[in-house]
Design a protein around this motif. Structure first.
Motif, PDB file in Angstrom:
ATOM      1  N   THR A  40       0.651  -1.105   0.142  1.00 26.31           N
ATOM      2  CA  THR A  40       0.015  -0.273   0.273  1.00 26.31           C
ATOM      3  C   THR A  40       0.502   0.941   0.157  1.00 26.31           C
ATOM      4  OG1 THR A  40      -1.742  -1.078   1.676  1.00 26.31           O
ATOM      5  CG2 THR A  40      -1.861   1.050   0.865  1.00 26.31           C
ATOM      6  N   TRP A  41       1.809   1.643   0.639  1.00 33.20           N
ATOM      7  CA  TRP A  41       2.728   2.627   0.981  1.00 33.20           C
ATOM      8  C   TRP A  41       3.489   2.522  -0.254  1.00 33.20           C
ATOM      9  CZ3 TRP A  41       2.669   5.928   3.970  1.00 33.20           C
ATOM     10  CH2 TRP A  41       2.142   6.084   5.161  1.00 33.20           C
ATOM     11  N   LEU A  42       4.007   1.128  -1.044  1.00 31.95           N
ATOM     12  CA  LEU A  42       4.834   1.765  -2.305  1.00 31.95           C
ATOM     13  C   LEU A  42       3.569   2.141  -3.842  1.00 31.95           C
ATOM     14  CD1 LEU A  42       6.912  -1.519  -2.264  1.00 31.95           C
ATOM     15  CD2 LEU A  42       7.150   0.482  -1.783  1.00 31.95           C
ATOM     16  N   ALA A  43       2.084   1.751  -3.420  1.00 33.28           N
ATOM     17  CA  ALA A  43       1.495   2.247  -4.266  1.00 33.28           C
ATOM     18  C   ALA A  43       1.246   3.148  -4.131  1.00 33.28           C
ATOM     19  CB  ALA A  43       0.543   1.046  -4.253  1.00 33.28           C
ATOM     20  N   ALA A  44       0.995   3.873  -3.445  1.00 33.51           N
ATOM     21  CA  ALA A  44       0.610   5.494  -2.735  1.00 33.51           C
ATOM     22  C   ALA A  44       2.605   6.043  -2.750  1.00 33.51           C
ATOM     23  CB  ALA A  44       0.501   5.646  -1.207  1.00 33.51           C
ATOM     24  N   GLY A  45       3.445   5.753  -2.497  1.00 35.53           N
ATOM     25  CA  GLY A  45       4.429   6.670  -3.533  1.00 35.53           C
ATOM     26  C   GLY A  45       4.523   6.686  -5.163  1.00 35.53           C
ATOM     27  N   ALA A  46       4.296   5.595  -6.145  1.00 38.49           N
ATOM     28  CA  ALA A  46       4.142   5.189  -7.093  1.00 38.49           C
ATOM     29  C   ALA A  46       3.126   6.116  -7.739  1.00 38.49           C
ATOM     30  CB  ALA A  46       4.291   3.812  -7.887  1.00 38.49           C
ATOM     31  N   ILE A  47       1.947   6.557  -7.076  1.00 35.74           N
ATOM     32  CA  ILE A  47       1.119   6.910  -7.482  1.00 35.74           C
ATOM     33  C   ILE A  47       1.423   8.958  -7.393  1.00 35.74           C
ATOM     34  CG2 ILE A  47      -1.446   8.382  -7.749  1.00 35.74           C
ATOM     35  CD1 ILE A  47      -2.171   5.070  -6.179  1.00 35.74           C
ATOM     36  N   ALA A  48       1.943   9.416  -6.334  1.00 37.61           N
ATOM     37  CA  ALA A  48       2.396  10.748  -5.594  1.00 37.61           C
ATOM     38  C   ALA A  48       3.252  10.645  -6.564  1.00 37.61           C
ATOM     39  CB  ALA A  48       2.761  10.668  -4.068  1.00 37.61           C
ATOM     40  N   VAL A  49       4.578   9.889  -7.075  1.00 36.32           N
ATOM     41  CA  VAL A  49       5.596  10.233  -8.009  1.00 36.32           C
ATOM     42  C   VAL A  49       4.695  10.318  -9.089  1.00 36.32           C
ATOM     43  CG1 VAL A  49       7.604  10.012  -9.258  1.00 36.32           C
ATOM     44  CG2 VAL A  49       7.439   9.676  -6.252  1.00 36.32           C
ATOM     45  N   PHE A  89      -3.778  13.159  -5.673  1.00 37.50           N
ATOM     46  CA  PHE A  89      -4.042  13.303  -4.840  1.00 37.50           C
ATOM     47  C   PHE A  89      -5.187  12.375  -3.736  1.00 37.50           C
ATOM     48  CE2 PHE A  89      -6.941  15.756  -1.259  1.00 37.50           C
ATOM     49  CZ  PHE A  89      -6.235  15.464  -0.285  1.00 37.50           C
ATOM     50  N   ALA A  90      -6.569  12.670  -4.538  1.00 38.47           N
ATOM     51  CA  ALA A  90      -8.231  11.609  -4.161  1.00 38.47           C
ATOM     52  C   ALA A  90      -7.646  10.365  -3.901  1.00 38.47           C
ATOM     53  CB  ALA A  90      -8.526  11.851  -5.173  1.00 38.47           C
ATOM     54  N   ALA A  91      -6.429   9.363  -4.830  1.00 37.88           N
ATOM     55  CA  ALA A  91      -5.966   7.654  -4.832  1.00 37.88           C
ATOM     56  C   ALA A  91      -5.117   7.879  -3.364  1.00 37.88           C
ATOM     57  CB  ALA A  91      -4.971   7.110  -6.252  1.00 37.88           C
ATOM     58  N   VAL A  92      -4.508   8.948  -3.857  1.00 41.17           N
ATOM     59  CA  VAL A  92      -2.915   8.025  -2.710  1.00 41.17           C
ATOM     60  C   VAL A  92      -3.639   8.331  -1.025  1.00 41.17           C
ATOM     61  CG1 VAL A  92      -1.567   9.245  -0.781  1.00 41.17           C
ATOM     62  CG2 VAL A  92      -1.290   9.660  -3.456  1.00 41.17           C
ATOM     63  N   ALA A  93      -5.426  10.005  -0.609  1.00 44.55           N
ATOM     64  CA  ALA A  93      -5.379   9.896   0.368  1.00 44.55           C
ATOM     65  C   ALA A  93      -5.989   8.834   0.182  1.00 44.55           C
ATOM     66  CB  ALA A  93      -5.939  10.951   0.085  1.00 44.55           C
ATOM     67  N   THR A  94      -7.117   8.016  -0.441  1.00 46.54           N
ATOM     68  CA  THR A  94      -8.585   7.199  -0.342  1.00 46.54           C
ATOM     69  C   THR A  94      -7.087   5.603   0.225  1.00 46.54           C
ATOM     70  OG1 THR A  94      -8.305   6.660  -2.259  1.00 46.54           O
ATOM     71  CG2 THR A  94      -9.867   8.281  -1.252  1.00 46.54           C
ATOM     72  N   LEU A  95      -6.008   5.450  -0.728  1.00 45.83           N
ATOM     73  CA  LEU A  95      -5.640   4.821  -0.448  1.00 45.83           C
ATOM     74  C   LEU A  95      -4.928   4.044   0.593  1.00 45.83           C
ATOM     75  CD1 LEU A  95      -2.609   3.819  -2.911  1.00 45.83           C
ATOM     76  CD2 LEU A  95      -4.090   1.554  -1.926  1.00 45.83           C
ATOM     77  N   LEU A  96      -4.246   5.370   1.756  1.00 50.63           N
ATOM     78  CA  LEU A  96      -4.266   4.981   3.016  1.00 50.63           C
ATOM     79  C   LEU A  96      -4.623   5.241   4.575  1.00 50.63           C
ATOM     80  CD1 LEU A  96      -1.570   8.127   2.912  1.00 50.63           C
ATOM     81  CD2 LEU A  96      -0.503   5.797   2.654  1.00 50.63           C
ATOM     82  N   VAL A 117      -3.795   1.249  -8.174  1.00 48.79           N
ATOM     83  CA  VAL A 117      -3.180   1.491  -9.173  1.00 48.79           C
ATOM     84  C   VAL A 117      -3.781   1.604 -10.774  1.00 48.79           C
ATOM     85  CG1 VAL A 117      -0.592   1.096 -10.205  1.00 48.79           C
ATOM     86  CG2 VAL A 117      -1.010   0.991  -7.714  1.00 48.79           C
ATOM     87  N   LEU A 118      -3.887   0.185 -10.739  1.00 45.45           N
ATOM     88  CA  LEU A 118      -4.439   0.040 -12.240  1.00 45.45           C
ATOM     89  C   LEU A 118      -5.627   0.865 -12.630  1.00 45.45           C
ATOM     90  CD1 LEU A 118      -4.449  -4.025 -12.244  1.00 45.45           C
ATOM     91  CD2 LEU A 118      -2.770  -2.414 -13.720  1.00 45.45           C
ATOM     92  N   ALA A 119      -6.042   0.992 -11.944  1.00 44.04           N
ATOM     93  CA  ALA A 119      -7.361   2.252 -12.352  1.00 44.04           C
ATOM     94  C   ALA A 119      -7.179   3.101 -12.038  1.00 44.04           C
ATOM     95  CB  ALA A 119      -8.755   1.916 -11.010  1.00 44.04           C
ATOM     96  N   VAL A 120      -6.109   3.771 -11.240  1.00 47.75           N
ATOM     97  CA  VAL A 120      -5.383   5.080 -11.744  1.00 47.75           C
ATOM     98  C   VAL A 120      -4.569   5.265 -13.040  1.00 47.75           C
ATOM     99  CG1 VAL A 120      -3.756   6.634 -11.102  1.00 47.75           C
ATOM    100  CG2 VAL A 120      -5.052   5.809  -9.432  1.00 47.75           C
ATOM    101  N   LEU A 121      -3.691   4.327 -13.426  1.00 45.02           N
ATOM    102  CA  LEU A 121      -3.701   3.995 -15.268  1.00 45.02           C
ATOM    103  C   LEU A 121      -4.779   4.406 -15.783  1.00 45.02           C
ATOM    104  CD1 LEU A 121      -1.199   3.381 -17.233  1.00 45.02           C
ATOM    105  CD2 LEU A 121      -1.890   1.053 -16.569  1.00 45.02           C
ATOM    106  N   GLY A 122      -5.489   3.901 -15.211  1.00 41.19           N
ATOM    107  CA  GLY A 122      -6.559   3.769 -16.815  1.00 41.19           C
ATOM    108  C   GLY A 122      -6.837   4.859 -16.262  1.00 41.19           C
ATOM    109  N   MET A 123      -7.314   5.684 -15.512  1.00 40.17           N
ATOM    110  CA  MET A 123      -7.753   7.320 -15.020  1.00 40.17           C
ATOM    111  C   MET A 123      -7.046   8.496 -16.341  1.00 40.17           C
ATOM    112  SD  MET A 123      -9.008   7.465 -11.163  1.00 40.17           S
ATOM    113  CE  MET A 123      -9.344   5.782 -10.334  1.00 40.17           C
ATOM    114  N   GLY A 124      -5.158   7.904 -16.002  1.00 39.73           N
ATOM    115  CA  GLY A 124      -4.723   8.591 -16.730  1.00 39.73           C
ATOM    116  C   GLY A 124      -5.060   8.341 -18.733  1.00 39.73           C
ATOM    117  N   LEU A 125      -5.021   7.041 -18.865  1.00 38.98           N
ATOM    118  CA  LEU A 125      -5.125   7.592 -20.020  1.00 38.98           C
ATOM    119  C   LEU A 125      -6.688   7.763 -20.282  1.00 38.98           C
ATOM    120  CD1 LEU A 125      -4.664   3.261 -20.524  1.00 38.98           C
ATOM    121  CD2 LEU A 125      -3.793   5.582 -21.457  1.00 38.98           C
ATOM    122  N   MET A 126      -7.652   8.161 -19.469  1.00 42.51           N
ATOM    123  CA  MET A 126      -9.108   9.059 -19.693  1.00 42.51           C
ATOM    124  C   MET A 126      -8.451  10.024 -20.377  1.00 42.51           C
ATOM    125  SD  MET A 126     -11.072   6.567 -17.556  1.00 42.51           S
ATOM    126  CE  MET A 126     -12.958   7.831 -17.162  1.00 42.51           C
TER     127      MET A 126
END
Length: 489
Positions: A40-49, A89-96, A117-126
Motif C-alpha cells: 500500500t505504501w509503495l503504491a501510494a508512493g508510485a501514484i504520488a510520484v 491526491f484522491a487516490a493516495v488519500a483513499t489508499l492510506l 494503481v491499475l484504476a489510476v493508470l486507466g484514469m490517466g489514459l482517459m
C-alpha cells in the motif's frame, strides 16, 4: 515518430504500469497484512510520484503539438496534468485510509493497492485521450479494476451486491458508449477528436446525432449524472467505505474531464446539438440529488446523492459551452475533491468503541459534545458541499453560475441557485443532529493519525483559507482549457 519524446510524455503512465506489475508480483509472493501494508505504501508512493510529474507539466503549461505522443494517440497537455494531480491526491488519500478499515474484517490483501494503481493508470489514459480508441481502453481499465474493488469484501453480501450491480450496469453503459462511438466513426470516418470535430461541421446526419447521444449517455453513467445515476446510491452504500471514497473522488475527476474533452473537442462544432442534453442532465442531477437525499438515514447514501447533486452543478459549466464555463468546471472539481475526501474520511472515523462503523445519521446525534473537532470538520464539509460562504465550496458554485450568466443562460443559473437551496436542507439537517440533538454516544471510537492528518488537510483546503488559492486555480484552469481548445470554442 520520436519514441523517446513519446515515452517522456507518458512518464506517469509508464511509472504506474511498471509499479503495478512489480507490486502484483510482490502480492503473489508476499502474504499477510504486513505485506499488504508495505505494498500500500509503495503504491501510494508510485501514484504520488506520478502526480508530481504531472504537477511539473501543469506548472510548465504544456500545450500544442509538442504534447502529443504515440502518433497523436495520447496528449500530455496541461489539462491532462491538472486532472492527474487531482486523481493522484484522491487516490493516495483513499489508499492510506484503507488498511485500518479492512483490518477489522481481516480481509486486507496486497491486491487492493494494485487494483487502485491499475484504476489510476486507466484514469490517466482517459484524461490524456485524443481519440475514441484511447478513451475506451482507459475507461475499461479503470472500470474493470473498479468492479473488483467494489466487491472486495468477499464475505459481505452488500459488497458482493455492489460489485455485481456496478458490473452489470457499467457493462450496459460501456456498450452504449461503444455503440455511439461506432455510429460517430461510421458517419465521420474518424476516431480522432479533432478530426471528428472537423467532420461534424454543418448539418449533422441523423445517424451522427444518435451517435453523439449514445456517447454522452455512456459518459453520463460514468459520472453518475441523473437520470443515469441509478447505480450510485447502492454501490456507494454497499462497497467498502475506502472504495466508496475512491469512487466518489478520483474516477469522478477522470470521467468529468473526459466528458468535457469529448463535448468540447470531438463535438465542439456542434455545441447546440448536445447542449440540451447537458442542461437536462445538469438540472435533473441537481434536483434529484437534492430531493433524493432528504429521506436518507445512511451517511454514505446521503453522500452518494450529494455526489449526484454536485455533478449537476459541474455540468452547468459545461452547458455554457465556453472556455470560461470549462474553466469553472475544473475549479469546481479542484474544490470538490478535498470536500469529498474529507467527508468520507470523517465517515471512516465514525465508529463505536469496538471499531464497528457508525453509518446511521441519527447515531451521530450530539457528536459535538464528545468529539468536538470531528464534529467541526464534518460541519465544514457539509456547509462547503452546500455552498454556504465563507467556506470554499461556495466559490465552486459561484464560478459555474457566473459562467452560465455570462454565456446568457440566466434561467439555467436561476434554477440551479434555487435548487441548491433544496440541497442545503439535508446538509444543515446533519449539522443540526450533531449539534442540537441529545447525544447518542455511539461514535466514540478513536482513529489513527493518518485519518486525523488527512481530515485536517481537507478541512484546511475547504476553509476560508482556500480562497488564497483562487488566483493560482484560475491560472492553472485557464492554461488547461487553452490546451484543450485550439479551435477557439
Amino acid at each position: 515518430m520520436d519514441w523517446s519524446h513519446s515515452f517522456r510524455l507518458a512518464a506517469p503512465e509508464e511509472l504506474l504500469t511498471i509499479a503495478s506489475l512489480v507490486l502484483l508480483l510482490m502480492s503473489a509472493w508476499m502474504r499477510g497484512e504486513g505485506a499488504a501494508r508495505l505494498v500500500t505504501w509503495l503504491a501510494a508512493g508510485a501514484i504520488a510520484v506520478a502526480g508530481g510529474i504531472s504537477a511539473m507539466d501543469l506548472c510548465a503549461g504544456a500545450s500544442g503539438p509538442g504534447t502529443l505522443a504515440f502518433s497523436g494517440l495520447f496528449a500530455a497537455n496541461a489539462l491532462a496534468a491538472f486532472a492527474k494531480v487531482l486523481i493522484a491526491f484522491a487516490a493516495v488519500a483513499t489508499l492510506l485510509v484503507a488498511p485500518q478499515y479492512f483490518s477489522r474484517y481481516a480481509a486486507y490483501r496486497a491486491e487492493y493497492p494494485v487494483l487502485v494503481v491499475l484504476a489510476v493508470l486507466g484514469m490517466g489514459l482517459m484524461v490524456s485521450a485524443t481519440n475514441f480508441m484511447t478513451l475506451y481502453i482507459g475507461l475499461e481499465l479503470n472500470s474493470l479494476a473498479s468492479y473488483v474493488l467494489a466487491a472486495f469484501l468477499k464475505n459481505d453480501d452488500r459488497s458482493a451486491e455492489a460489485g455485481l450491480k456496478y458490473f452489470v450496469l457499467g457493462s450496459l453503459a460501456s456498450g452504449m458508449l461503444l455503440f455511439g462511438i461506432s455510429l460517430v466513426y461510421g458517419f465521420t470516418g474518424a476516431i480522432d477528436f479533432v478530426a471528428v470535430g472537423q467532420a461534424l461541421t454543418g448539418t449533422m446526419p441523423t445517424g451522427a446525432v444518435f451517435g453523439v447521444v449514445f456517447v454522452l449517455v455512456g459518459l453520463a453513467f460514468k459520472i453518475s449524472a441523473a437520470p443515469f445515476h441509478m447505480w450510485t446510491p447502492d454501490v456507494y452504500e454497499g462497497a467498502p467505505t475506502p472504495v466508496t471514497a475512491f469512487f466518489a473522488s478520483a474516477p469522478k475527476v477522470a470521467a468529468m474531464v473526459l466528458t468535457m474533452i469529448v463535448a468540447l473537442q470531438a463535438f465542439g462544432t456542434q455545441v447546440e446539438a448536445w447542449r440540451p442534453i447537458v442542461i437536462f442532465a445538469a438540472l435533473t442531477s441537481i434536483i434529484w440529488g437534492a430531493v433524493g437525499a432528504i429521506g436518507q438515514t445512511s451517511i454514505k447514501r446521503l453522500l452518494a446523492y450529494s455526489s449526484i447533486n454536485n455533478v449537476g452543478f459541474m455540468l452547468i459549466g459545461l452547458a455554457a459551452g465556453t472556455a470560461q464555463g470549462a474553466s469553472a468546471m475544473l475549479v469546481y472539481l479542484a474544490i470538490y475533491v478535498p470536500m469529498t475526501v474529507g467527508g468520507f474520511v470523517t465517515v471512516l472515523m465514525l465508529k463505536d468503541e469496538n471499531g464497528n462503523p457508525v453509518d446511521n445519521i441519527h447515531d451521530i446525534a450530539g457528536l459535538s459534545r464528545h468529539r468536538k473537532v470531528l464534529a467541526g470538520c464534518l460541519m465544514m464539509v457539509m456547509f462547503s458541499l452546500a455552498g454556504i460562504p465563507p467556506l470554499f465550496g461556495f466559490w465552486g458554485k459561484f464560478v459555474v453560475f457566473q459562467a452560465a450568466v455570462q454565456a446568457g443562460f440566466f434561467a439555467l443559473a436561476a434554477v440551479g441557485i434555487a435548487a441548491s437551496v433544496i440541497g442545503a436542507f439535508y446538509y444543515i439537517k446533519v449539522v443540526k443532529i450533531m449539534y442540537f440533538d441529545e447525544p447518542a454516544m455511539k461514535a466514540t471510537g478513536k482513529s489513527d493519525w493518518i485519518h486525523q492528518a488527512l481530515l485536517a488537510l481537507c478541512a484546511l483546503a475547504i476553509s476560508p483559507l482556500g480562497y488564497l488559492a483562487t488566483k493560482a486555480l484560475a491560472q492553472w484552469t485557464t492554461t488547461a482549457i487553452a490546451a484543450l481548445l485550439p479551435m477557439g470554442v
